[in-house]
Motif scaffolding. Structure first.
Motif, PDB file in Angstrom:
ATOM      1  N   ASN A  38      21.469 -36.726 -47.346  1.00  0.00           N
ATOM      2  CA  ASN A  38      20.212 -37.514 -47.361  1.00  0.00           C
ATOM      3  C   ASN A  38      19.566 -37.453 -48.741  1.00  0.00           C
ATOM      4  N   ASP A  39      19.493 -36.431 -49.322  1.00  0.00           N
ATOM      5  CA  ASP A  39      18.837 -36.126 -50.642  1.00  0.00           C
ATOM      6  C   ASP A  39      19.419 -37.151 -51.801  1.00  0.00           C
ATOM      7  N   SER A  40      20.947 -37.274 -51.735  1.00  0.00           N
ATOM      8  CA  SER A  40      21.561 -38.060 -52.695  1.00  0.00           C
ATOM      9  C   SER A  40      21.450 -39.457 -52.455  1.00  0.00           C
ATOM     10  N   GLN A  41      21.212 -39.941 -51.002  1.00  0.00           N
ATOM     11  CA  GLN A  41      20.861 -41.207 -50.779  1.00  0.00           C
ATOM     12  C   GLN A  41      19.478 -41.691 -51.338  1.00  0.00           C
ATOM     13  N   TRP A  42      18.648 -40.701 -51.128  1.00  0.00           N
ATOM     14  CA  TRP A  42      17.056 -40.745 -51.467  1.00  0.00           C
ATOM     15  C   TRP A  42      17.090 -40.763 -52.968  1.00  0.00           C
ATOM     16  N   LYS A  43      17.822 -40.016 -53.642  1.00  0.00           N
ATOM     17  CA  LYS A  43      17.903 -40.114 -55.227  1.00  0.00           C
ATOM     18  C   LYS A  43      18.304 -41.628 -55.575  1.00  0.00           C
ATOM     19  N   LYS A  44      19.311 -42.136 -54.813  1.00  0.00           N
ATOM     20  CA  LYS A  44      19.786 -43.279 -55.433  1.00  0.00           C
ATOM     21  C   LYS A  44      18.729 -44.362 -55.024  1.00  0.00           C
ATOM     22  N   GLU A  45      18.158 -44.362 -53.920  1.00  0.00           N
ATOM     23  CA  GLU A  45      17.140 -45.341 -53.473  1.00  0.00           C
ATOM     24  C   GLU A  45      15.996 -45.181 -54.230  1.00  0.00           C
ATOM     25  N   TYR A  46      15.454 -44.070 -54.776  1.00  0.00           N
ATOM     26  CA  TYR A  46      14.408 -43.946 -55.570  1.00  0.00           C
ATOM     27  C   TYR A  46      14.724 -44.371 -57.086  1.00  0.00           C
ATOM     28  N   TYR A  47      15.919 -44.307 -57.563  1.00  0.00           N
ATOM     29  CA  TYR A  47      16.283 -44.676 -58.660  1.00  0.00           C
ATOM     30  C   TYR A  47      16.517 -46.548 -58.787  1.00  0.00           C
ATOM     31  N   TYR A  48      16.902 -47.012 -57.606  1.00  0.00           N
ATOM     32  CA  TYR A  48      16.961 -48.366 -57.529  1.00  0.00           C
ATOM     33  C   TYR A  48      15.337 -48.690 -57.515  1.00  0.00           C
ATOM     34  N   GLN A  49      14.482 -48.037 -56.722  1.00  0.00           N
ATOM     35  CA  GLN A  49      13.154 -48.534 -56.695  1.00  0.00           C
ATOM     36  C   GLN A  49      12.570 -48.464 -57.931  1.00  0.00           C
ATOM     37  N   GLN A  50      12.725 -47.552 -58.699  1.00  0.00           N
ATOM     38  CA  GLN A  50      12.192 -47.239 -59.993  1.00  0.00           C
ATOM     39  C   GLN A  50      12.587 -48.507 -61.066  1.00  0.00           C
ATOM     40  N   GLN A  51      14.039 -48.606 -60.722  1.00  0.00           N
ATOM     41  CA  GLN A  51      14.344 -49.917 -61.642  1.00  0.00           C
ATOM     42  C   GLN A  51      13.794 -51.236 -61.253  1.00  0.00           C
ATOM     43  N   LEU A  52      13.545 -51.443 -60.015  1.00  0.00           N
ATOM     44  CA  LEU A  52      12.887 -52.599 -59.561  1.00  0.00           C
ATOM     45  C   LEU A  52      11.436 -52.563 -60.043  1.00  0.00           C
ATOM     46  N   LEU A  53      10.812 -51.631 -59.996  1.00  0.00           N
ATOM     47  CA  LEU A  53       9.309 -51.473 -60.373  1.00  0.00           C
ATOM     48  C   LEU A  53       9.349 -51.686 -61.992  1.00  0.00           C
ATOM     49  N   ASN A  54      10.451 -51.214 -62.672  1.00  0.00           N
ATOM     50  CA  ASN A  54      10.365 -51.435 -64.142  1.00  0.00           C
ATOM     51  C   ASN A  54      10.729 -52.709 -64.649  1.00  0.00           C
TER      52      ASN A  54
END
Length: 233
Positions: A38-54
């Motif tokens: 779950n932590d790995s998936q969360w990191k991936k989701e967080y990464y994509y969210q940051q990319q989207l925000l950027n």
């Protein structure tokens, strides 16, 4: 008999407790693996969210830059239009000044006043009292100028502030060019004002008639005056 029952019950309790302890241990052992996933998936989701925000932030910056560029373009277009209008106004003003000083022809509405020598001269010895003199011409011109005339001509020849008029017998000389009677004076300007000014009671026309000068006065819708005659060559 009672002791055997209690021992059996105690064994059953111990067996159940052992099973629960073993199950809990197994759950505790496998739990971290699920958390790590779950932590790995969360990191991936967080990464994509940051990319989207950027990307959204960059798009916002680009929109602001585009807005500013459009404003700059509008400002340049406005300045260009203003410059073109300024140049056009200057050209128009230059042409207007050239018309007034006689460098270019001028056209417009105005008035026409014709002065003629008296048709009837009772005494030939007093003939000068029945013909047009430069003083009569000057009287008309001065009245026209004071009434706002923009341009004046005598028999089609432009009159200017530095022009000179001389009377030579039955003819008038304007800037060295002779003109016989009748003397047709045209003026460009507000025809109503010019006409009214000349025709005032005891005004110019009345004084001319009192000097035995034949006068006709009319409004003209279109008067064309040529440019100043060149004295070169």
């Amino acid at each position: 008999m009672k002791r055997k029952g209690r021992a059996w019950l105690l064994s059953l309790v111990l067996l159940a407790s052992g099973f629960l302890i073993a199950y809990s241990y197994q759950q505790t052992k496998t739990g971290p693996e699920m958390v790590q996933l779950n932590d790995s998936q969360w990191k991936k989701e967080y990464y994509y969210q940051q990319q989207l925000l950027n990307m959204e932030e960059r798009n916002k910056q680009l929109r602001e830059e585009l807005k500013q560029k459009r404003m700059d373009i509008q400002s340049h277009e406005s300045n260009l239009a203003t410059s073109e209008q300024t140049v056009s106004d200057l050209v128009t003003r230059k042409n207007r000044l050239q018309q007034l000083v006689g460098e270019l022809p001028i056209e417009g509405q105005g008035v026409e006043i014709a002065l003629s020598d008296s048709a009837y001269i009772p005494d030939q010895e007093q003939v000068n009292q029945y013909i047009v003199h430069e003083s009569h011409i000057h009287a008309v011109i001065n009245e026209l100028l004071s009434s706002g005339a923009k341009a004046i001509a005598i028999n089609g020849q432009r009159y200017f502030s530095d022009s000179y008029i001389a009377c030579t017998g039955p003819v008038i000389t304007l800037d060295g060019i002779q003109h016989p009677a009748p003397f047709v004076i045209t003026a460009i300007g507000d025809q109503d004002v010019l006409y009214s000014s000349l025709g005032l009671t005891m005004g110019v026309v009345d004084r001319l008639k009192a000097d035995n000068i034949e006068v006709s006065l009319s409004k003209e819708e279109n008067i064309l005056m040529d440019a100043k005659l060149s004295t070169e060559g």
